[in-house]
Enzyme design. Structure first.
Site, short mmCIF file in Angstrom:
data_model
loop_
_atom_site.label_atom_id
_atom_site.label_comp_id
_atom_site.label_asym_id
_atom_site.label_seq_id
_atom_site.Cartn_x
_atom_site.Cartn_y
_atom_site.Cartn_z
N SER A 17 -31.50 -25.61 46.38
CA SER A 17 -32.24 -25.23 45.16
C SER A 17 -33.37 -24.47 45.53
CB SER A 17 -32.39 -26.86 44.28
OG SER A 17 -33.05 -26.21 43.10
N SER A 19 -35.80 -24.45 42.89
CA SER A 19 -36.52 -24.78 41.86
C SER A 19 -37.98 -25.32 42.21
CB SER A 19 -35.60 -25.87 40.86
OG SER A 19 -34.59 -25.02 40.27
N THR A 64 -28.88 -29.96 37.09
CA THR A 64 -27.80 -29.02 37.55
C THR A 64 -26.73 -29.68 37.71
OG1 THR A 64 -27.53 -27.12 38.78
CG2 THR A 64 -28.57 -28.91 39.94
N LYS A 68 -25.32 -31.84 34.03
CA LYS A 68 -25.72 -31.24 32.49
C LYS A 68 -25.13 -32.02 31.45
CE LYS A 68 -26.92 -26.72 34.29
NZ LYS A 68 -26.54 -25.19 34.04
N ASP A 105 -31.07 -22.53 29.72
CA ASP A 105 -30.07 -21.37 30.51
C ASP A 105 -29.98 -20.36 29.84
OD1 ASP A 105 -29.61 -22.98 32.57
OD2 ASP A 105 -28.03 -24.00 31.94
N GLY A 257 -27.77 -13.68 38.90
CA GLY A 257 -28.53 -14.59 38.07
C GLY A 257 -29.97 -15.26 38.74
#
Length: 292
Positions: A17, A19, A64, A68, A105, A257
């Site tokens: 990740s 993030s 994630t 979700k 998202d 993305g």
């Protein structure tokens, strides 16, 4: 002593990740004191792990794959876009102790396309590949941009058709709206890949994870209109198979993305902190890091 607010991303696997890196950059940029970590949480431990995180003072979570849908069920309150998508990627502790669920998202995707790449969805013929959770999360924000048409294509036709029907039911479509089916007309329809022959689209979105392993759905020649664009919701250090397909089919832009990842994170950051970070420098830094 100043206590630092705690945030985290839960997923399984989660080591890859970006993030924590993104949110640290956001915090530095905006002068926010917070801690953000990545925690591997299997689905069967999700509810216990979330409850413990908030009980120990945590303020917000990102969730994630494959969590979700579980986060959607956990949230005591949900935004409209979360209700429609049946998936939550952002949990926020409220002043009254309840937990709000949101899905950032779709807005992350739309913002990346419009603000970072100059791609407006208004009046576009849009194709989404795949009818899973990734597709579900982006439908409402895309439709809010008033495309000419939106087609969801899936290997299992019924899954695409059922998603369209369910979405319209949830969205309370007006009584005069046409019944939407594989050969029906209307702003949003579902079909199989075989039904894409002799059709063209201005924007093709890949919402499957297949291209990360080098695989693609059977896409007919001529599917992308002249001047059209391709966008893979997945991302990697190397171009995905779908990004390469877009380039081979003369897309004006064939994107992955990474920008969506940063934009959806910025929306979550805003929900938690009430401050909107600047995303462009973060996207540019992440792009430079994966090219080095």
């Amino acid at each position: 002593m100043v206590l630092t607010d705690r945030y985290a991303v839960f997923g399984c696997p989660i080591k890859h990740s970006k993030s924590p890196h993104i949110h640290r950059l956001f915090a530095e940029q905006t002068g926010q004191a917070l801690e953000y970590t990545a925690v591997e949480v299997p689905a069967e431990q999700f509810q216990t792990a979330v409850a413990m995180f908030f009980a120990e003072g945590g303020k917000g979570l990102n969730c994630t794959v494959p969590l979700k849908e579980l986060a959607w069920r956990y949230a005591g309150h949900k935004t409209e876009r979360a209700q429609l998508s049946k998936a939550v990627n952002t949990l926020a502790l409220q002043a009254d102790g309840s937990v709000l669920g949101d899905n950032t998202d779709g807005i992350g995707l739309v913002t990346d396309l419009a603000a970072n790449h100059g791609i407006s969805l208004t009046g576009m013929r849009i194709l989404i590949l795949g009818a899973g959770g990734a597709s579900r999360g982006i439908l409402a924000p895309i439709l809010e941009q008033s495309p000419q048409s939106l087609v969801i294509a899936n290997r299992t036709v019924d899954k695409a058709v059922n998603l369209v029907a369910e979405f319209h039911s949830k969205a309370s479509a007006p009584a005069h709206a046409p019944y939407l089916h594989p050969v029906g007309k209307g702003p949003i329809t579902g079909c199989g890949f075989d039904d894409l022959k002799n059709r063209q689209f201005d924007l093709i979105l890949n919402a499957t994870s297949a291209s990360l392993s080098g695989q693609l759905p059977p896409l007919p020649a001529g599917l992308l209109a002249t001047g059209g664009n391709c966008y893979d919701l997945a991302y990697g250090n190397e171009p995905t198979a779908f990004v390469r397909w877009g380039l081979e089919n003369h897309a004006a832009k064939s994107l992955d993305g990474l920008g969506m990842l940063v934009e959806q994170a910025a929306e979550a950051f805003f929900i938690w902190r009430g401050v909107r970070p600047k995303t462009r420098p973060v996207i540019e830094l992440l792009n430079s890091e994966r090219q080095s």
